[in-house]
Design an enzyme around this catalytic site. Structure first.
Site, PDB file in Angstrom:
ATOM      1  N   ASP A 166      27.655  38.782  43.183  1.00  0.00           N
ATOM      2  CA  ASP A 166      28.879  38.237  42.597  1.00  0.00           C
ATOM      3  C   ASP A 166      29.789  37.617  43.655  1.00  0.00           C
ATOM      4  O   ASP A 166      30.434  36.601  43.418  1.00  0.00           O
ATOM      5  CB  ASP A 166      29.632  39.338  41.847  1.00  0.00           C
ATOM      6  CG  ASP A 166      28.997  39.652  40.494  1.00  0.00           C
ATOM      7  OD1 ASP A 166      27.979  39.016  40.154  1.00  0.00           O
ATOM      8  OD2 ASP A 166      29.511  40.537  39.785  1.00  0.00           O
ATOM      9  N   GLY A 167      29.855  38.233  44.835  1.00  0.00           N
ATOM     10  CA  GLY A 167      30.689  37.690  45.907  1.00  0.00           C
ATOM     11  C   GLY A 167      30.215  36.312  46.339  1.00  0.00           C
ATOM     12  O   GLY A 167      31.026  35.421  46.624  1.00  0.00           O
ATOM     13  N   ASN A 191      38.154  35.770  39.496  1.00  0.00           N
ATOM     14  CA  ASN A 191      38.237  37.198  39.170  1.00  0.00           C
ATOM     15  C   ASN A 191      39.666  37.713  39.140  1.00  0.00           C
ATOM     16  O   ASN A 191      40.152  38.151  38.101  1.00  0.00           O
ATOM     17  CB  ASN A 191      37.422  38.025  40.174  1.00  0.00           C
ATOM     18  CG  ASN A 191      36.011  38.293  39.707  1.00  0.00           C
ATOM     19  OD1 ASN A 191      35.613  37.858  38.634  1.00  0.00           O
ATOM     20  ND2 ASN A 191      35.248  39.000  40.519  1.00  0.00           N
ATOM     21  N   GLU A 192      40.331  37.691  40.302  1.00  0.00           N
ATOM     22  CA  GLU A 192      41.652  38.294  40.359  1.00  0.00           C
ATOM     23  C   GLU A 192      42.431  37.868  41.594  1.00  0.00           C
ATOM     24  O   GLU A 192      41.864  37.345  42.556  1.00  0.00           O
ATOM     25  CB  GLU A 192      41.551  39.821  40.351  1.00  0.00           C
ATOM     26  CG  GLU A 192      41.148  40.468  41.658  1.00  0.00           C
ATOM     27  CD  GLU A 192      39.673  40.584  41.884  1.00  0.00           C
ATOM     28  OE1 GLU A 192      39.225  40.170  42.980  1.00  0.00           O
ATOM     29  OE2 GLU A 192      38.945  41.073  41.012  1.00  0.00           O
ATOM     30  N   ALA A 207      35.690  43.942  37.757  1.00  0.00           N
ATOM     31  CA  ALA A 207      35.679  43.961  39.219  1.00  0.00           C
ATOM     32  C   ALA A 207      36.718  44.955  39.741  1.00  0.00           C
ATOM     33  O   ALA A 207      36.720  46.120  39.351  1.00  0.00           O
ATOM     34  CB  ALA A 207      35.906  42.548  39.758  1.00  0.00           C
ATOM     35  N   TYR A 208      37.618  44.513  40.598  1.00  0.00           N
ATOM     36  CA  TYR A 208      38.585  45.397  41.246  1.00  0.00           C
ATOM     37  C   TYR A 208      39.472  46.113  40.219  1.00  0.00           C
ATOM     38  O   TYR A 208      39.767  47.303  40.344  1.00  0.00           O
ATOM     39  CB  TYR A 208      39.438  44.559  42.202  1.00  0.00           C
ATOM     40  CG  TYR A 208      40.292  45.335  43.182  1.00  0.00           C
ATOM     41  CD1 TYR A 208      40.170  46.716  43.345  1.00  0.00           C
ATOM     42  CD2 TYR A 208      41.228  44.666  43.972  1.00  0.00           C
ATOM     43  CE1 TYR A 208      40.960  47.399  44.252  1.00  0.00           C
ATOM     44  CE2 TYR A 208      42.017  45.337  44.879  1.00  0.00           C
ATOM     45  CZ  TYR A 208      41.881  46.705  45.021  1.00  0.00           C
ATOM     46  OH  TYR A 208      42.671  47.385  45.910  1.00  0.00           O
ATOM     47  N   ALA A 238      47.340  52.575  42.381  1.00  0.00           N
ATOM     48  CA  ALA A 238      47.889  53.869  42.808  1.00  0.00           C
ATOM     49  C   ALA A 238      49.411  53.905  42.700  1.00  0.00           C
ATOM     50  O   ALA A 238      50.113  54.107  43.697  1.00  0.00           O
ATOM     51  CB  ALA A 238      47.453  54.179  44.245  1.00  0.00           C
TER      52      ALA A 238
END
Length: 288
Positions: free
Chosen positions: A75-76, A145-146, A186-187, A209
């Site tokens: 994917d990268g 993606n993001e 993903a992330y 977080a």
């Protein structure tokens, strides 16, 4: 028809895969171009010789209308290949030379079948939206993606988020992620965000977080405009746009919205998004 090949040196290339790729190109009489990093690897490690006129550096530049980009890796690699297109409306096919993949969907065992579909114009393509990010280096950046904003030091950072001019909250913690439905696996998924089908017209805001444990991911329409004001609190912070990272200064303001550009991603005819989820995440598999 022209094949735009892309891969990276970090991929665990297999000589037999490369032989299949060039064998298929020769069999169907495709013209091709190849990025310099991949060409260098091939020249050094296989019997194939790449003429200099077929090698491109950086973005692919202007190409014939019937071109197809074939990314060999994970994917990268596909994300990097998409950015090498520079917004060109060229379909993208991912041959999975890695492990878990939601973008590079064609298994390396089916290389010949991929090129047969290209030659017969039978690729099944899905339109995938992208994000446009403003506020970094006086330019527009794009993400499939993001985009994530995150701390670099030990201390938390603060991010004031607004959607369409309406204040959402100040996120104190490791940072936040704004992702597309494509990037939801993903992330964002690792940070506890929801899985969203790629056909949904939405974006996600997922906290990283958060200091306040009541902070939850938010799903918003893809017509939304997101504003992020970053308070680094005297520490270092960064922004990651897919696989590119930039340091950011205190009081940086980012504007994130749906991009005018998009990609057309090739997906297998007989494998749905939910098939991929079930297989790659081993849902329903008894691992006791």
């Amino acid at each position: 028809m022209k094949i735009i090949l892309f891969s990276r040196k970090s991929i665990a290339h297999r000589t037999e895969d490369i032989d299949k790729i060039f064998g298929a190109i020769a069999h169907y009489g495709f013209d091709y171009a190849i990025n310099s990093e991949f060409a260098e690897y091939i020249t050094e490690n296989t019997p194939h010789t790449i003429p200099a006129k077929l090698i491109y550096n950086g973005e692919v530049g202007e190409q014939p209308a019937d071109s197809v980009m074939v990314c060999y890796g994970g994917d990268g690699t596909l994300l990097e290949g998409v950015h090498r297109l520079g917004g060109a409306d060229i379909p993208v096919v991912g041959i999975n030379g890695g492990h878990l993949g939601f973008l590079a969907l064609a298994p390396r065992e089916n290389i010949e079948a991929v090129f047969e579909e290209i030659a017969s114009n039978k690729l099944h393509l899905e339109v995938r939206d992208m994000l446009c990010i403003e506020g970094i280096e006086n330019s527009q950046l794009y993400a499939l993606n993001e985009v994530s904003v995150q701390r670099l030091g030990a201390a938390m950072i603060s991010i004031e988020a607004a959607i369409d001019g309406n204040t959402v909250s100040t996120y104190n913690g490791d940072g936040v992620i704004i992702s597309t439905p494509t990037g939801s696996t993903a992330y964002s998924l690792s940070a506890g965000g929801p899985i969203v089908a790629p056909s949904c017209h939405s974006f996600l805001l997922t906290p990283l977080a958060p200091h306040n444990l009541t902070m939850r991911p938010i799903v918003m329409p893809d017509t939304s405009i997101v504003s992020l004001r970053i308070n680094t609190r005297g520490n270092d912070a960064s922004i990651s746009v897919d696989n590119r990272t930039f340091k950011i200064a205190n009081d940086t303001v980012l504007t994130i919205k749906k991009a005018k550009r998009y990609i057309r991603l090739a997906v297998p005819h007989n494998i749905s998004f939910f098939d991929s989820l079930r297989n790659k995440m081993m849902w329903g598999v008894d691992i006791r």
